[in-house]
Design an enzyme around this catalytic site. Structure first.
Site, PDB file in Angstrom:
ATOM      1  N   LEU A 104       5.499  -8.384  -6.233  1.00 20.77           N
ATOM      2  CA  LEU A 104       4.981  -7.016  -6.217  1.00 20.77           C
ATOM      3  C   LEU A 104       3.495  -7.037  -6.543  1.00 20.77           C
ATOM      4  CD1 LEU A 104       7.973  -5.371  -8.087  1.00 20.77           C
ATOM      5  CD2 LEU A 104       7.322  -4.952  -5.698  1.00 20.77           C
ATOM      6  N   CYS A 108      -4.053  -6.652  -3.458  1.00 22.49           N
ATOM      7  CA  CYS A 108      -5.119  -6.719  -4.478  1.00 22.49           C
ATOM      8  C   CYS A 108      -5.118  -8.052  -5.226  1.00 22.49           C
ATOM      9  CB  CYS A 108      -5.030  -5.514  -5.418  1.00 22.49           C
ATOM     10  SG  CYS A 108      -6.101  -5.640  -6.850  1.00 22.49           S
ATOM     11  N   CYS A 113      -8.845  -7.603  -4.237  1.00 21.03           N
ATOM     12  CA  CYS A 113      -9.678  -7.339  -5.427  1.00 21.03           C
ATOM     13  C   CYS A 113      -9.848  -8.575  -6.312  1.00 21.03           C
ATOM     14  CB  CYS A 113      -9.091  -6.255  -6.322  1.00 21.03           C
ATOM     15  SG  CYS A 113      -8.191  -4.960  -5.510  1.00 21.03           S
ATOM     16  N   HIS A 163       0.907 -12.621 -10.054  1.00 24.05           N
ATOM     17  CA  HIS A 163       2.053 -12.137  -9.277  1.00 24.05           C
ATOM     18  C   HIS A 163       3.312 -12.141 -10.146  1.00 24.05           C
ATOM     19  CE1 HIS A 163      -0.526 -12.254  -5.935  1.00 24.05           C
ATOM     20  NE2 HIS A 163      -0.227 -13.424  -5.428  1.00 24.05           N
ATOM     21  N   PHE A 529     -25.949  -0.479 -29.409  1.00 23.16           N
ATOM     22  CA  PHE A 529     -27.161  -1.068 -28.854  1.00 23.16           C
ATOM     23  C   PHE A 529     -27.080  -2.598 -28.900  1.00 23.16           C
ATOM     24  CE2 PHE A 529     -31.670  -2.176 -28.934  1.00 23.16           C
ATOM     25  CZ  PHE A 529     -32.104  -1.439 -27.854  1.00 23.16           C
TER      26      PHE A 529
HETATM   27  C1  LIG Z   1     -11.685  -7.937  -0.115  1.00 23.44           C
HETATM   28  C2  LIG Z   1     -11.246  -6.682  -0.804  1.00 23.44           C
HETATM   29  C3  LIG Z   1     -11.617  -6.457  -2.102  1.00 23.44           C
HETATM   30  C4  LIG Z   1     -11.206  -5.303  -2.751  1.00 23.44           C
HETATM   31  N1  LIG Z   1     -11.630  -5.090  -4.025  1.00 23.44           N
HETATM   32  C5  LIG Z   1     -11.291  -3.935  -4.639  1.00 23.44           C
HETATM   33  C6  LIG Z   1     -11.740  -3.676  -5.955  1.00 23.44           C
HETATM   34  O1  LIG Z   1     -12.446  -4.482  -6.554  1.00 23.44           O
HETATM   35  N2  LIG Z   1     -11.382  -2.509  -6.534  1.00 23.44           N
HETATM   36  C7  LIG Z   1     -10.608  -1.574  -5.882  1.00 23.44           C
HETATM   37  O2  LIG Z   1     -10.328  -0.511  -6.442  1.00 23.44           O
HETATM   38  N3  LIG Z   1     -10.155  -1.809  -4.623  1.00 23.44           N
HETATM   39  C8  LIG Z   1     -10.463  -2.962  -4.003  1.00 23.44           C
HETATM   40  N4  LIG Z   1      -9.983  -3.210  -2.751  1.00 23.44           N
HETATM   41  C9  LIG Z   1      -9.046  -2.239  -2.137  1.00 23.44           C
HETATM   42  C10 LIG Z   1      -7.608  -2.447  -2.652  1.00 23.44           C
HETATM   43  O3  LIG Z   1      -7.243  -3.797  -2.525  1.00 23.44           O
HETATM   44  C11 LIG Z   1      -6.647  -1.567  -1.869  1.00 23.44           C
HETATM   45  O4  LIG Z   1      -7.094  -0.238  -1.902  1.00 23.44           O
HETATM   46  C12 LIG Z   1      -5.221  -1.630  -2.424  1.00 23.44           C
HETATM   47  O5  LIG Z   1      -4.751  -2.938  -2.491  1.00 23.44           O
HETATM   48  C13 LIG Z   1      -4.302  -0.783  -1.552  1.00 23.44           C
HETATM   49  O6  LIG Z   1      -3.002  -0.777  -2.090  1.00 23.44           O
HETATM   50  P1  LIG Z   1      -1.775  -0.407  -1.144  1.00 23.44           P
HETATM   51  O7  LIG Z   1      -0.573  -0.387  -2.013  1.00 23.44           O
HETATM   52  O8  LIG Z   1      -2.069   0.782  -0.333  1.00 23.44           O
HETATM   53  O9  LIG Z   1      -1.671  -1.617  -0.113  1.00 23.44           O
HETATM   54  P2  LIG Z   1      -1.349  -3.144  -0.399  1.00 23.44           P
HETATM   55  O10 LIG Z   1      -1.713  -3.569  -1.754  1.00 23.44           O
HETATM   56  O11 LIG Z   1      -1.916  -3.893   0.745  1.00 23.44           O
HETATM   57  O12 LIG Z   1       0.240  -3.189  -0.358  1.00 23.44           O
HETATM   58  C14 LIG Z   1       0.949  -3.045   0.822  1.00 23.44           C
HETATM   59  C15 LIG Z   1       2.222  -3.873   0.669  1.00 23.44           C
HETATM   60  O13 LIG Z   1       3.105  -3.562   1.728  1.00 23.44           O
HETATM   61  C16 LIG Z   1       3.781  -4.740   2.090  1.00 23.44           C
HETATM   62  N5  LIG Z   1       4.307  -4.513   3.438  1.00 23.44           N
HETATM   63  C17 LIG Z   1       3.617  -4.271   4.566  1.00 23.44           C
HETATM   64  N6  LIG Z   1       4.476  -4.043   5.577  1.00 23.44           N
HETATM   65  C18 LIG Z   1       5.732  -4.150   5.054  1.00 23.44           C
HETATM   66  C19 LIG Z   1       7.033  -4.013   5.577  1.00 23.44           C
HETATM   67  N7  LIG Z   1       7.260  -3.678   6.861  1.00 23.44           N
HETATM   68  N8  LIG Z   1       8.094  -4.212   4.750  1.00 23.44           N
HETATM   69  C20 LIG Z   1       7.907  -4.525   3.459  1.00 23.44           C
HETATM   70  N9  LIG Z   1       6.688  -4.652   2.907  1.00 23.44           N
HETATM   71  C21 LIG Z   1       5.629  -4.462   3.699  1.00 23.44           C
HETATM   72  C22 LIG Z   1       2.734  -5.830   1.966  1.00 23.44           C
HETATM   73  O14 LIG Z   1       3.350  -7.086   1.802  1.00 23.44           O
HETATM   74  C23 LIG Z   1       1.963  -5.378   0.730  1.00 23.44           C
HETATM   75  O15 LIG Z   1       2.467  -5.963  -0.438  1.00 23.44           O
HETATM   76  C24 LIG Z   1     -10.390  -4.359  -2.075  1.00 23.44           C
HETATM   77  C25 LIG Z   1     -10.005  -4.581  -0.757  1.00 23.44           C
HETATM   78  C26 LIG Z   1     -10.437  -5.725  -0.119  1.00 23.44           C
HETATM   79  C27 LIG Z   1     -10.010  -5.953   1.296  1.00 23.44           C
END
Ligand SMILES: Cc1cc2nc3c(=O)[nH]c(=O)nc-3n(C[C@H](O)[C@H](O)[C@H](O)COP(=O)(O)OP(=O)(O)OC[C@H]3O[C@@H](n4cnc5c(N)ncnc54)[C@H](O)[C@@H]3O)c2cc1C
Length: 551
Positions: A104, A108, A113, A163, A529
């Site tokens: 889970l 990120c 992140c 993780h 400070f």
């Molecule tokens: C390089 C990078 C750096 C970042 N750094 C930051 C930061 O420093 N601070 C910040 O606030 N944000 C940051 N972000 C943004 C942040 O990572 C995302 O906004 C956040 O992870 C989104 O969460 P989410 O739950 O929407 O998607 P995700 O975390 O992508 O979760 C989606 C989940 O769905 C699962 N999934 C997909 N399809 C299926 C399916 N059909 N069946 C079952 N599971 C499925 C995937 O395996 C995944 O675990 C960054 C993004 C990037 C690309």
């Protein structure tokens, strides 16, 4: 509920860990009800990542433990799905979260992140080492020792633990039910299939995130073309020359890292950096300082340009682009990094459910996170910008609250923001030009002030920038605080340096309260400070004035 696969997945874990040849943790982890430790989870997750298979990990209550219908199935267990699930559980509901990864937490901690912050910290360390090369106790800087691949390997070797914490915490502390390492397929607004079984629920929450959009360029499939995800998974050589296509936050963050390791980096951006619509309230002065300092460190930033093709014979050798004058140019390169933003994969939800999406495929929701289809909700990156953790987590929780009968709205149009170059760059509230458009009497406290020579002006100076301030003041940072001279309320704050992100989270709350916070109240706070933004003491210096003036 016709799902009766007991926790037999856990029964096989001991054998599974033993088969890896890694040390088998002490304790009988196979027995029903015996929790896995974080260390055991880490071994299992690493093994599944190294040797992917479709054996799902089940943590679903037996009928004698809980026979209630699920209030919601969360499809995707990233930031949105995990937080929404936890909140729904905390409200007394029953949830199931399904994720295709064996953990889970989502992208990120796996590819986004967390590696971004590791790379940014490495970039900052390298920057300092290069700047101080041969001074004090710093050895002569040897760029050959800074390996991109080694840092990625360090990350990959360690990411199993975060993780593991999330799997452990979700099960043992938050009481969540989940199925991992299994792709979910949504069949209708109440039915989801995973691991060959059908699950039904009163509601479904879509939370499957977004991935990089690869531009439709000739050569995009060549070896040597990466995005943030494939970089983390597949990078296996030390590049010498990088071209970044796109000017997103990721371009600035990863580009700064590549450059800091000694890999000469060029960013090709259509629009000036930090001016895309996905970034709001960026102050012109802050932007200028950030871009100047990236160039000062040797990065090439080409704005107003259009990539034409990636060239190479099997492997990347160059990038062809049209410059701001419309002339074609070529940059030799052995590494191309795509940073053109992300899009969701929502076609399965459109096909199965008929949910409304926008032109970019992002799912449309109301302020309750309700989609256009009854009993179907959505959260996180699936909803479109801002693609940020605060929005993912809070939108998941908002869906959960509404599902549990608590009307709750979430407006994510206003928020503080940050990114990294080799600095931490943080901002909240209005930019100066926005403030001047809205208010008649805008006062600013800025360091260095516009009329000072930044080469000899050693403010800001604080933890993280002390060595810069005493060796080359211009690189020690930059900040600005904007105040409405009439109401004396703070309007915006902008900072380039180190260590203000935490404070800005709380300052944003104070600034956005209906009553806001005044320069006088700021001056009454107790500073610790040296404080990196210097705001409290500088507000105090000016708060005595009845008619405020700039500082
Ligand atoms: C390089 C990078 C750096 C970042 N750094 C930051 C930061 O420093 N601070 C910040 O606030 N944000 C940051 N972000 C943004 C942040 O990572 C995302 O906004 C956040 O992870 C989104 O969460 P989410 O739950 O929407 O998607 P995700 O975390 O992508 O979760 C989606 C989940 O769905 C699962 N999934 C997909 N399809 C299926 C399916 N059909 N069946 C079952 N599971 C499925 C995937 O395996 C995944 O675990 C960054 C993004 C990037 C690309």
């Amino acid at each position: 509920m016709d799902v009766r696969k007991p926790r037999d997945a856990f029964v096989s874990l001991r054998a599974r860990i033993a088969a890896t040849g890694r040390p088998v943790p002490a304790g009988d982890i196979g027995e029903h009800g015996q929790p896995l430790t974080v260390g055991e989870w880490a071994v299992l997750i690493d093994e599944l990542l190294d040797n992917p298979n479709d054996e799902a990990i089940w943590n679903v209550a037996l009928p004698e433990e809980d026979d209630r219908e699920f209030d919601a199935i969360f499809v995707g267990g990233g930031a949105a799905g995990r937080f929404g699930s936890a909140f729904l559980r905390a409200r007394g509901g029953r949830q199931l979260v399904i994720d295709s990864w064996p953990f889970l937490g989502g992208s990120c901690p796996h590819q986004a992140c967390v590696p971004h912050h590791l790379f940014s910290e490495v970039a900052r360390e390298l920057d300092l080492a290069r700047h101080m090369s041969g001074r004090l106790w710093y050895p002569k800087f040897d760029p050959k020792k800074a390996s991109i691949v080694e840092v990625i390997e360090l990350f990959r070797a360690g990411r199993g633990f975060p993780h593991a914490v999330m799997n452990w915490q979700s099960k043992e502390q938050l009481g969540m039910e989940y199925i991992l390492n299994s792709r979910a397929q949504v069949l209708d607004p109440h039915t989801v299939e995973a691991d060959g079984k059908r699950f039904t629920a009163k509601n479904i929450v879509l939370a499957t995130g977004a991935r990089t959009t690869f531009p439709d360029l000739p050569g995009i499939d060549l070896r040597g073309v990466y995005d943030f995800a494939s970089l983390t998974e597949d990078m296996n050589y030390e590049p010498n020359r990088c071209v970044i296509i796109g000017g997103s936050k990721v371009a600035i963050e990863y580009g700064s890292f590549f450059q800091a390791t000694g890999c000469q980096t060029t960013i090709l951006s259509r629009t000036p950096l930090m001016t895309t619509t996905s970034l709001h309230h960026v102050d012109d002065g802050l932007r200028a300082y950030v871009v100047d300092m990236m160039r000062d460190r040797g990065m090439e930033i080409l704005e107003g340009v259009e990539p034409v093709a990636i060239e190479g014979n099997g492997k990347v050798s160059a990038v062809r682009y049209q410059d701001a004058n419309g002339l074609e140019q070529v940059i030799a390169s052995d590494f191309v990094f795509i940073a053109t933003g992300e899009r969701p994969a929502t076609s399965q939800f459109v096909d199965a459910l008929g949910v409304d999406v926008d032109d970019n495929g992002f799912i449309k929701v109301d302020t309750h996170m309700r989609t256009s289809v009854g009993n179907v909700w959505a959260a996180g990156d699936l909803l479109g910008p801002p693609l940020e953790m605060f929005k993912a987590r809070k939108s998941g929780c908002t869906a959960a609250r509404n599902i549990m009968g608590e009307p709750h709205e979430f407006d994510f149009t206003e928020y503080p923001d940050f990114l990294h170059s080799t600095y931490e760059i943080t901002w909240l509230g209005l930019s100066e030009s926005e403030a001047r458009r809205k208010y008649q009497n805008v006062i600013k406290i800025q360091m260095p002030p516009d009329d000072a020579n930044p080469e000899t002006f050693p403010l800001p100076v604080a933890d993280g920038s002390m060595l810069y301030a005493f060796t080359r003041p211009i690189i020690s940072g930059w900040f600005k605080l904007l105040i409405d001279g009439d109401s004396r309320r703070l309007l915006g704050a902008h900072h380039v340096g180190f260590g203000v992100k935490d404070a800005f989270q709380y300052l944003d709350y104070l600034v956005r309260r209906p009553e806001g916070i005044t320069i006088d109240q700021m001056g009454e706070l107790n500073e610790l400070f040296l404080n990196p933004e210097h705001f409290i003491q500088l507000c105090r210096l000016r708060a005595g004035q009845s008619q405020l003036t700039d500082l």
